[in-house]
Scaffold this active site. Structure first.
Site, mmCIF file in Angstrom:
data_model
loop_
_atom_site.group_PDB
_atom_site.id
_atom_site.type_symbol
_atom_site.label_atom_id
_atom_site.label_comp_id
_atom_site.label_asym_id
_atom_site.label_seq_id
_atom_site.Cartn_x
_atom_site.Cartn_y
_atom_site.Cartn_z
ATOM 1 N N ASP A 37 0.837 -1.197 0.000
ATOM 2 C CA ASP A 37 0.000 0.000 0.000
ATOM 3 C C ASP A 37 0.881 1.260 0.000
ATOM 4 O O ASP A 37 1.724 1.412 0.887
ATOM 5 C CB ASP A 37 -0.867 -0.038 1.278
ATOM 6 N N ASP A 38 0.702 2.126 -0.972
ATOM 7 C CA ASP A 38 1.420 3.424 -1.017
ATOM 8 C C ASP A 38 2.936 3.318 -1.184
ATOM 9 O O ASP A 38 3.649 4.274 -0.887
ATOM 10 C CB ASP A 38 1.184 4.247 0.278
ATOM 11 N N CYS A 77 -6.016 4.591 -3.558
ATOM 12 C CA CYS A 77 -6.354 3.189 -3.246
ATOM 13 C C CYS A 77 -7.617 2.679 -3.914
ATOM 14 O O CYS A 77 -7.574 1.751 -4.708
ATOM 15 C CB CYS A 77 -6.545 3.005 -1.740
ATOM 16 N N LYS A 136 -5.604 -6.059 3.023
ATOM 17 C CA LYS A 136 -6.488 -4.903 2.848
ATOM 18 C C LYS A 136 -7.435 -5.048 1.660
ATOM 19 O O LYS A 136 -7.055 -5.491 0.594
ATOM 20 C CB LYS A 136 -5.588 -3.670 2.658
ATOM 21 N N HIS A 138 -10.689 -2.457 1.172
ATOM 22 C CA HIS A 138 -10.983 -1.043 0.897
ATOM 23 C C HIS A 138 -11.899 -0.809 -0.301
ATOM 24 O O HIS A 138 -11.781 0.196 -1.003
ATOM 25 C CB HIS A 138 -9.677 -0.246 0.719
ATOM 26 N N ASP A 328 -0.009 -0.290 -5.017
ATOM 27 C CA ASP A 328 -1.285 0.152 -5.612
ATOM 28 C C ASP A 328 -1.175 1.518 -6.292
ATOM 29 O O ASP A 328 -1.942 1.848 -7.174
ATOM 30 C CB ASP A 328 -2.431 0.108 -4.576
ATOM 31 N N HIS A 329 -0.211 2.312 -5.850
ATOM 32 C CA HIS A 329 0.100 3.604 -6.485
ATOM 33 C C HIS A 329 1.332 4.162 -5.799
ATOM 34 O O HIS A 329 1.898 3.514 -4.918
ATOM 35 C CB HIS A 329 -1.078 4.576 -6.385
ATOM 36 N N LYS A 354 1.064 10.132 -4.665
ATOM 37 C CA LYS A 354 -0.320 9.699 -4.438
ATOM 38 C C LYS A 354 -1.296 10.875 -4.538
ATOM 39 O O LYS A 354 -1.017 11.961 -4.015
ATOM 40 C CB LYS A 354 -0.401 9.081 -3.034
#
Ligand SMILES: *[C@@H]1O[C@H](CO)[C@@H](O)[C@H](O)[C@H]1NC(C)=O
Length: 546
Positions: A37-38, A77, A136, A138, A328-329, A354
């Site tokens: 994530d991130d 996300c 996760k 989301h 994810d990014h 992001k």
């Protein structure tokens, strides 16, 4: 010692139950998809970071294929993940946003990935795969009542789910109180002016406003308790979750899923809670890296990836398992905090991060595939690829030839295996919310151009990022439209630092013409559909034969 026994046992079962079925199944590879994530592309050793130790991620790259232009469909996300698992831009499933809030914000919201959407997990399930999501999600939970689970991973093709239906979340319980007061006061003054109410009414009105705003804020204040929970399938098993033990538990669940399913085709989507803020404080990694707590967390991520790889390898599954590593990014630049030394990620040479629309730093992410025996070790692919390509790639490998909707991704196997030299993505669209923000064009040859129609306004002026709002917004006064659009040559200027002009770039006009310019709308006589002799067009269907 229990691991080898488990394998031998499962092989025996296969032979006793008929090896034909086993052989047929073994033609289909397993998939282990790992998403951080991130995570910024500049945070990983094999993408050029020389001070963060990521030997396990680097090993996946050296044993497999590394993508240098791997692009997330959105810089946030919720839209990026929905595009990833559906193979289509978030816009198509209604997961793009028009306004201020661009992600699923509360577990008790009714929004999420629509039940009608198809995910790669659903397709693989239909091909006989056992599918699991650990970590996760989301993408929403319920639609109409608690427990309808219309957006839940179980409804979207994952037969097993363990993890966070929401995401990690920064504890911002105190700052809203101040915000509420300021906002209330502004509203009161406005109202008083509007209704010409005398000033003595201001005091009770002010308290009324505070009360009203406070009610609106209840879900924010209780956010950690109500949202940061752990579910196993459809049952809430921990609320609020114990963050300290989360990394170990997620890893254990992922490893167990692989072990349980070692004897038939499986898909594991391991969606890590790292490296989103707040940072974990796992003692084994605390103070070990050269980049504070953020670095410690990165090295923990790497250790976890190593453990998963070890599990796949020790079960003898390596040659039949496609492993994938991505983020994810890009990293969240505005999450940097000088006081706590907390950082939201490092996007290397790429501009932005992001939630900054189509700037490269928010969408260009690490992308690694490993499949010993099938994919050449150490190969590097510089062509544009998308996270949305996973969907068609998985379908292809699972031999799923059933009809499907229009996808925005392409099967990656030809590129990964070196059977194709060029990506099928001639164009890629970059969204800010639901708004088409930028387009990437890969004409024949090496060139990559990117055209930005508008860009988010950075704040404070001079900064790269939207530090006032924490994320950039995509509408109204929050963006600047460019006429003509900003054009960059990503091949020679990957940092998007020198916009092209008609003087510096001979193809300037041609690049802009790739979009719907007036010249494409212009009437061209030779394109006119016509019956009879042009320009004397005209005919009538012969209805006598009907
Ligand atoms: C490596 O990552 C750290 C942590 O994000 C960052 O501070 C540093 O600048 C990176 N180094 C390089 C060479 O990119």
């Amino acid at each position: 010692a229990s691991e080898p026994t488990e394998v031998v046992f499962s092989q025996l079962v296969c032979c006793a139950g008929g090896c034909v079925a086993g052989e047929e199944a073994s033609n289909k590879p397993n998939f282990v998809l790992m998403m951080v994530d991130d995570l910024g592309i500049g945070d990983v050793g094999c993408y050029g970071n020389d001070t963060i130790r990521t030997p396990n991620i680097d090993r996946l790259a050296s044993e497999g294929v590394k993508l240098t232009q791997h692009i997330a469909a959105a810089p946030l996300c919720t839209p990026s993940r929905s595009a990833f698992i559906t193979g289509r831009y978030a816009l198509r499933s209604g997961m793009g946003s028009t306004g201020r809030v661009q992600v699923v914000l509360f577990l008790a919201g009714s929004g999420g990935l629509p039940p009608s959407e198809t995910t790669f997990a659903k397709r693989l399930q239909q091909q006989g795969y056992t599918t699991g999501l650990v970590g996760k999600w989301h993408l929403g939970v319920n639609c109409e009542y608690r427990g309808d689970h219309c957006h839940h991973p179980n409804q979207h093709g994952f037969s097993y789910f363990y993890g966070l239906p929401f995401t990690l979340f920064n504890d911002f319980c105190l700052s809203p109180v101040f915000f509420v007061c300021v906002l209330s006061f502004q509203v009161c003054v406005r109202l008083c002016g509007l209704f010409e109410v005398s000033l003595w009414l201001l005091v009770p009105l002010f308290f009324l406003c505070i009360l009203a705003t406070a009610v609106w804020y209840v879900p924010f204040i209780l956010l950690p308790t109500w949202n940061c929970i752990i579910m196993r399938n459809q049952e809430v098993i921990e609320q609020p979750m114990t963050v300290e033990t989360l990394p170990q538990r997620l890893l254990g669940e992922a490893q167990n899923f692989i072990k349980r399913n070692a004897d038939h085709p499986f898909l594991l989507f391991f969606s890590l809670a790292h490296i989103h803020t707040p940072m974990f404080k796992t003692p084994a990694f605390a103070g070990k890296s050269r980049h504070g707590r953020y670095g410690d967390n990165l090295e923990e991520v790497d250790w976890i990836i190593g453990k998963i790889t070890e599990t796949v390898d020790s079960l003898g599954l390596a040659s039949n398992t496609l492993m994938y590593f991505a983020s994810d990014h890009g990293g969240h630049l505005e999450d940097s905090d000088l006081q706590t030394g907390q950082k939201g990620g490092w996007n290397g040479i790429y501009k932005g991060g992001k939630a900054m629309g189509g700037w490269e730093g928010g969408i260009r992410v690490p992308g690694i595939f490993r499949w010993p025996g099938r994919l050449a070790a150490g190969k590097v692919v510089d062509e544009p690829t998308s996270l949305m390509d996973l969907y068609p790639t998985l379908k292809y490998l699972a031999k799923d030839t059933q009809p499907d909707r229009q996808l925005d991704g392409y099967n990656l196997m030809p590129l990964l295996e070196g059977k194709a030299a060029r990506s099928e993505h001639e164009f890629m669209f970059h969204y800010c919310g639901i708004y088409l923000n930028a387009v990437r064009w890969h004409p024949p040859g090496d060139s990559i151009f990117k055209v930005h129609f508008f860009t988010p306004n950075f704040s404070p002026p001079g900064a790269v990022g939207c530090y006032d709002t924490k994320v950039c917004l995509c509408h109204g006064e929050h963006v600047t439209h460019h006429t003509p659009p900003l054009v960059y040559d990503l091949f020679h200027d990957p940092s998007e630092s020198r916009p092209l002009t008609p003087d510096t770039e001979p193809r300037f006009a041609e690049i802009l013409e790739q979009t719907m310019t007036w010249s494409k709308i212009l009437w061209r006589p030779w394109l006119q559909p016509c019956c009879g002799t042009f320009p004397f067009c005209g005919c009538k269907e012969d209805t006598a034969q009907l």
